[in-house]
Design a protein around this motif. Structure first.
Motif, PDB file in Angstrom:
ATOM      1  N   LEU A 130      -1.348  -5.522 -21.149  1.00 19.25           N
ATOM      2  CA  LEU A 130      -1.456  -5.409 -19.899  1.00 19.25           C
ATOM      3  C   LEU A 130      -0.291  -6.436 -19.541  1.00 19.25           C
ATOM      4  O   LEU A 130       0.084  -5.998 -17.868  1.00 19.25           O
ATOM      5  CB  LEU A 130      -2.658  -6.259 -19.959  1.00 19.25           C
ATOM      6  CG  LEU A 130      -3.983  -5.431 -20.375  1.00 19.25           C
ATOM      7  CD1 LEU A 130      -5.251  -5.946 -20.695  1.00 19.25           C
ATOM      8  CD2 LEU A 130      -4.076  -4.058 -19.560  1.00 19.25           C
ATOM      9  N   VAL A 131      -0.139  -7.413 -20.335  1.00 17.15           N
ATOM     10  CA  VAL A 131       1.633  -8.316 -20.392  1.00 17.15           C
ATOM     11  C   VAL A 131       2.376  -7.201 -19.912  1.00 17.15           C
ATOM     12  O   VAL A 131       3.200  -7.641 -18.834  1.00 17.15           O
ATOM     13  CB  VAL A 131       1.736  -8.940 -20.878  1.00 17.15           C
ATOM     14  CG1 VAL A 131       2.815 -10.099 -20.462  1.00 17.15           C
ATOM     15  CG2 VAL A 131       0.893 -10.449 -20.328  1.00 17.15           C
ATOM     16  N   GLY A 132       2.401  -6.414 -20.654  1.00 18.18           N
ATOM     17  CA  GLY A 132       3.862  -5.688 -20.333  1.00 18.18           C
ATOM     18  C   GLY A 132       3.849  -5.129 -19.052  1.00 18.18           C
ATOM     19  O   GLY A 132       4.868  -4.555 -18.720  1.00 18.18           O
ATOM     20  N   LEU A 133       2.735  -4.360 -18.895  1.00 17.52           N
ATOM     21  CA  LEU A 133       2.605  -3.402 -17.509  1.00 17.52           C
ATOM     22  C   LEU A 133       2.458  -4.219 -16.278  1.00 17.52           C
ATOM     23  O   LEU A 133       3.507  -3.905 -15.586  1.00 17.52           O
ATOM     24  CB  LEU A 133       0.587  -3.245 -17.900  1.00 17.52           C
ATOM     25  CG  LEU A 133       0.765  -2.367 -16.447  1.00 17.52           C
ATOM     26  CD1 LEU A 133       1.376  -1.108 -16.211  1.00 17.52           C
ATOM     27  CD2 LEU A 133      -0.380  -1.747 -16.349  1.00 17.52           C
ATOM     28  N   ALA A 134       2.315  -5.551 -16.066  1.00 17.54           N
ATOM     29  CA  ALA A 134       2.370  -6.512 -15.480  1.00 17.54           C
ATOM     30  C   ALA A 134       4.295  -6.785 -14.974  1.00 17.54           C
ATOM     31  O   ALA A 134       4.196  -6.970 -13.578  1.00 17.54           O
ATOM     32  CB  ALA A 134       1.779  -8.057 -15.235  1.00 17.54           C
ATOM     33  N   ASP A 135       4.724  -7.341 -16.048  1.00 18.20           N
ATOM     34  CA  ASP A 135       6.099  -7.108 -15.904  1.00 18.20           C
ATOM     35  C   ASP A 135       6.622  -6.054 -15.091  1.00 18.20           C
ATOM     36  O   ASP A 135       8.050  -6.159 -14.620  1.00 18.20           O
ATOM     37  CB  ASP A 135       6.466  -7.758 -17.314  1.00 18.20           C
ATOM     38  CG  ASP A 135       6.049  -8.706 -17.798  1.00 18.20           C
ATOM     39  OD1 ASP A 135       5.812  -9.423 -17.318  1.00 18.20           O
ATOM     40  OD2 ASP A 135       6.560  -9.260 -18.985  1.00 18.20           O
ATOM     41  N   PHE A 193      -0.442   6.274 -15.318  1.00 19.53           N
ATOM     42  CA  PHE A 193      -1.296   6.179 -14.730  1.00 19.53           C
ATOM     43  C   PHE A 193      -1.300   5.032 -13.597  1.00 19.53           C
ATOM     44  O   PHE A 193      -0.880   5.473 -11.756  1.00 19.53           O
ATOM     45  CB  PHE A 193      -2.592   6.032 -15.355  1.00 19.53           C
ATOM     46  CG  PHE A 193      -3.505   6.463 -13.743  1.00 19.53           C
ATOM     47  CD1 PHE A 193      -3.910   7.652 -12.782  1.00 19.53           C
ATOM     48  CD2 PHE A 193      -4.488   5.251 -13.497  1.00 19.53           C
ATOM     49  CE1 PHE A 193      -4.716   6.824 -11.777  1.00 19.53           C
ATOM     50  CE2 PHE A 193      -5.114   5.217 -12.351  1.00 19.53           C
ATOM     51  CZ  PHE A 193      -5.890   5.865 -11.726  1.00 19.53           C
ATOM     52  N   VAL A 194      -1.442   3.994 -13.746  1.00 20.70           N
ATOM     53  CA  VAL A 194      -1.484   2.566 -13.303  1.00 20.70           C
ATOM     54  C   VAL A 194       0.087   2.295 -12.252  1.00 20.70           C
ATOM     55  O   VAL A 194      -0.193   2.828 -11.002  1.00 20.70           O
ATOM     56  CB  VAL A 194      -1.747   1.572 -13.800  1.00 20.70           C
ATOM     57  CG1 VAL A 194      -1.705   0.391 -12.671  1.00 20.70           C
ATOM     58  CG2 VAL A 194      -3.518   1.483 -14.419  1.00 20.70           C
ATOM     59  N   GLU A 195       1.194   3.120 -12.849  1.00 17.71           N
ATOM     60  CA  GLU A 195       2.141   3.155 -12.063  1.00 17.71           C
ATOM     61  C   GLU A 195       2.132   4.355 -11.096  1.00 17.71           C
ATOM     62  O   GLU A 195       2.700   3.551  -9.588  1.00 17.71           O
ATOM     63  CB  GLU A 195       3.258   2.987 -13.082  1.00 17.71           C
ATOM     64  CG  GLU A 195       3.783   1.674 -14.119  1.00 17.71           C
ATOM     65  CD  GLU A 195       4.450   1.567 -15.526  1.00 17.71           C
ATOM     66  OE1 GLU A 195       5.626   1.060 -15.073  1.00 17.71           O
ATOM     67  OE2 GLU A 195       4.528   2.510 -16.164  1.00 17.71           O
ATOM     68  N   ARG A 196       1.937   5.042 -11.662  1.00 17.03           N
ATOM     69  CA  ARG A 196       2.369   6.436 -10.230  1.00 17.03           C
ATOM     70  C   ARG A 196       1.039   6.671  -9.126  1.00 17.03           C
ATOM     71  O   ARG A 196       1.379   6.767  -8.708  1.00 17.03           O
ATOM     72  CB  ARG A 196       1.517   7.621 -11.435  1.00 17.03           C
ATOM     73  CG  ARG A 196       2.536   8.694 -12.277  1.00 17.03           C
ATOM     74  CD  ARG A 196       4.003   9.228 -11.824  1.00 17.03           C
ATOM     75  NE  ARG A 196       3.697   9.695 -10.794  1.00 17.03           N
ATOM     76  CZ  ARG A 196       3.104  11.309 -10.225  1.00 17.03           C
ATOM     77  NH1 ARG A 196       2.714  11.940 -11.460  1.00 17.03           N
ATOM     78  NH2 ARG A 196       3.015  11.409  -8.895  1.00 17.03           N
TER      79      ARG A 196
END
Length: 168
Positions: free
Chosen positions: A110-115, A68-71
């Motif tokens: 969360l770090v993976g999402l940020a990356d 969702f955050v990416e989309r």
């Protein structure tokens, strides 16, 4: 929680009930629409700002929330900003609640999402510092107190974390 009235705006007027913005300016600049966060409509585009408050952890799985955050970044115009808060499991970077009504994101999630977001060209502010004050260290349990930065949720101590993401 949609029936509580405290955590759910329900309509456009509910977004500005605290009067943070002049009502006329608010009416000219803000729109409201119910949207399924797991199925964002393709016509939502060109926004300056996107915000979710403790919502994407309720989409069923860790990955559903991250997706969702990416989309939702696709809904922003260049230079647009998204702000999201979510549950942050400070107990473990291994064990967590990964599926169900409320999932708990670990540091590595969360770090993976940020990356992933940075590789896609977005700028993200992610501060996972846990603080040093007594309020930062206190874990609240029922009956809850006024010091409620961390709480026990099942087997895990959780707090909230904010993601601030800018579209290039």
């Amino acid at each position: 929680w949609t029936e509580s009235g405290a955590e759910y705006a329900g309509n456009l007027a509910g977004l500005n009930e605290a009067g943070l913005c002049d009502p006329g300016a608010f009416a000219d600049r803000v729109t409201y629409r119910h949207v399924d966060m797991n199925d964002l409509p393709n016509d939502l585009r060109g926004f300056d700002f996107s915000w979710s408050s403790c919502a994407f952890e309720h989409l069923g799985t860790l990955e559903a929330g991250l997706t969702f955050v990416e989309r939702q970044m696709e809904t922003l115009r260049p230079g647009g900003v998204a702000v999201h808060t979510t549950e942050y499991n400070v107990t473990s970077d291994e064990e967590t609640v990964g599926a169900g009504g409320t999932v708990l994101y670990r540091r590595r999630d969360l770090v993976g999402l940020a990356d992933r977001l940075r590789r896609a060209g977005y700028r993200i502010t992610l501060d996972l510092a846990q603080g040093e004050t007594p309020a930062d260290q206190h874990v609240d349990v029922p009956p809850f107190t006024d010091m409620h930065l961390r709480t026990m949720l099942g087997d895990y101590v959780v707090t909230s974390v904010a993601l601030v993401i800018e579209k290039p």
